[in-house]
Design an enzyme around this catalytic site. Structure first.
Site, PDB file in Angstrom:
ATOM      1  NE  ARG A 260      -3.070   3.824  -0.389  1.00 37.75           N
ATOM      2  CZ  ARG A 260      -2.728   4.802  -1.224  1.00 37.75           C
ATOM      3  NH1 ARG A 260      -2.942   4.661  -2.507  1.00 37.75           N
ATOM      4  NH2 ARG A 260      -2.171   5.909  -0.771  1.00 37.75           N
ATOM      5  CD  GLU A 347      -0.667   7.896  -8.952  1.00 31.21           C
ATOM      6  OE1 GLU A 347      -0.646   8.200  -7.749  1.00 31.21           O
ATOM      7  OE2 GLU A 347      -1.665   7.375  -9.501  1.00 31.21           O
ATOM      8  CB  SER A 350      -0.831  11.617  -6.411  1.00 28.10           C
ATOM      9  OG  SER A 350      -1.964  12.354  -6.797  1.00 28.10           O
TER      10      SER A 350
END
Length: 429
Positions: A260, A347, A350
């Site tokens: 990413r 997190e 997800s």
């Protein structure tokens, strides 16, 4: 991509969903663009009909020896007009598709209201957070002190937001991937898949990474895109296909490196392994019948939770509000693991139900079984779901911090010891 027919007939549904995400209304703009495109198509079809009629008249005139000069001139005019209208309609259609491709999925009715993470709803907490008789250290201090985590060398090799892991920490990455894959395949029936990590533009478009998030991705000089998640490849396994109803659900899992370009907000998580340009992840993807996607969403979330429970890591489950959900999701559950050094949950997974949003972009369908009432059923779009099962780097972070000891060594979760070749403790040598 959204159903254009739904926007035509119920534009208020789109604008209401966009409002819940904190975005401006756009339905009337889409309807107007669609009307312009369809008007151009109608005009084009009328000209094509006129051309065909003129061709018959030309043939008849020529057969009977009449002068065809005027007919030929008119035919040339119609030919030029058709070419111009074809170009115009193609341009209008492309602009319409570009606009549609940038609109996020419709928010599910039972998704919580709110515009940011402060209004996400906690559904449950599992496991007790550890208590220490010393000040718990962050994972990067622990890893560097062990001599098995190096960000400086990684920066020399690649730049910021990369890491080099050595010895037991490198093995921990591999052990976690195997542990997770075993749970998902053996207990939950996911099929393990080895996929390309370089994909073409059409594949990235199918799951919604392109065109909207082009700047967040890595692209090679030869035009390939490096996957930001195995969801891209796994979901596209059914692109341009028609499944039979009895084949559903299809469940896939894969462990891949992920890439990413956008690694989070500037200045946030600049140290450590929380946000990196390259990271390992085990991904879960389900392809389901529309009537089963809600149940499958809960099942997928349970599979991801099972990994955390097996590792005895404390976590909580959050229902994301409309404004905090991803582009392709209509409903999302986040799993957040406890990090002692930050004294908060972060997190680690997800899990999202995307409905038929991705299926429309990929043209992924299924054919219902025939019945007495419907002996020749038409095709319908499948529903797609994806979830992290889990992010490996963040799991390493959680293990280091939750299993740390006073001397800086790290206990290995019992379930991982066989995957670590019997190693029970990571200590500095």
């Amino acid at each position: 991509m959204l159903d254009l027919k739904l926007i035509r007939t119920n534009p208020e549904i789109l604008d209401a969903s966009l409002k819940r995400r904190g975005k401006n209304p756009i339905a009337q703009q889409i309807v107007s663009m669609d009307e312009s495109y369809r008007a151009a198509l109608t005009e084009l079809q009328e000209l094509q009909t006129k051309r065909n009629q003129l061709a018959k008249s030309f043939g008849e005139a020529k057969r009977t020896g009449q002068d065809t000069t005027a007919l030929a001139a008119e035919a040339d005019q119609i030919k030029a007009a058709i070419a111009a209208l074809e170009s115009k309609s193609n341009d209008l259609n492309q602009v319409l598709l570009d606009e549609l491709s940038g609109i996020p999925n419709l928010v599910a009715d039972d998704t919580p209201e709110g515009l940011d993470e402060t209004t996400n709803i906690e559904l449950r907490r599992v496991g007790n957070t550890p208590s220490f008789d010393f000040e718990p250290k962050p994972h990067f201090d622990l890893g560097e002190a062990l001599g098995k985590m190096d960000f400086e060398v990684a920066a020399k090799l690649a730049g910021s937001r990369f890491v080099v892991l050595y010895s037991e920490l490198a093995r921990l990455e591999r052990a976690l991937a195997a542990f997770m894959i075993d749970i998902h395949t053996q207990k939950y029936g996911y099929q393990e898949v080895y996929t390309p990590i370089l994909v073409n533009e059409k594949t990235m478009y199918g799951t919604g990474q392109l065109p909207k998030f082009r700047d967040d991705q890595f692209q090679t000089t030869s035009g390939y895109w490096m996957i930001p998640t195995a969801e891209v490849a796994l979901t596209n396994l059914v692109a341009e296909t028609i499944q039979s109803e009895d084949q559903l659900p299809l469940r896939f899992t894969s462990y891949t490196p992920c890439f990413r370009e956008e690694a989070g907000s500037a200045g946030r998580d600049t140290r450590g392994m929380i946000r990196q340009h390259q990271f390992g992840k085990v991904e879960l993807v389900s392809i389901t019948h529309p009537s089963e996607s809600k149940t499958e969403h809960d099942r997928m979330t349970s599979a991801a939770e099972d990994v955390l429970q097996g590792l005895k890591l404390p976590y909580r489950v959050m229902a994301l509000c409309a404004g905090d959900m991803g582009f392709a999701a209509q409903k999302t559950y986040d799993l957040e693991v406890w990090l002692p050094s930050q004294n908060i949950y972060r997190e680690i997974s997800s899990c999202s139900n995307c409905g038929d949003f991705q299926a429309r972009r990929m043209n992924a369908r299924f054919r219902p079984q025939a019945s007495a009432d419907n002996p020749k059923p038409g095709t319908e779009f499948v529903h797609t779901l994806n979830g992290s099962g889990l992010a490996i780097g963040r799991t390493i972070v959680a293990i280091l911090e939750n299993y740390q000891r006073h001397d800086g060594s790290i206990a290995i979760p019992t379930a991982l010891i066989p995957y670590m070749g019997g190693v029970e403790v990571i200590a500095k040598k």
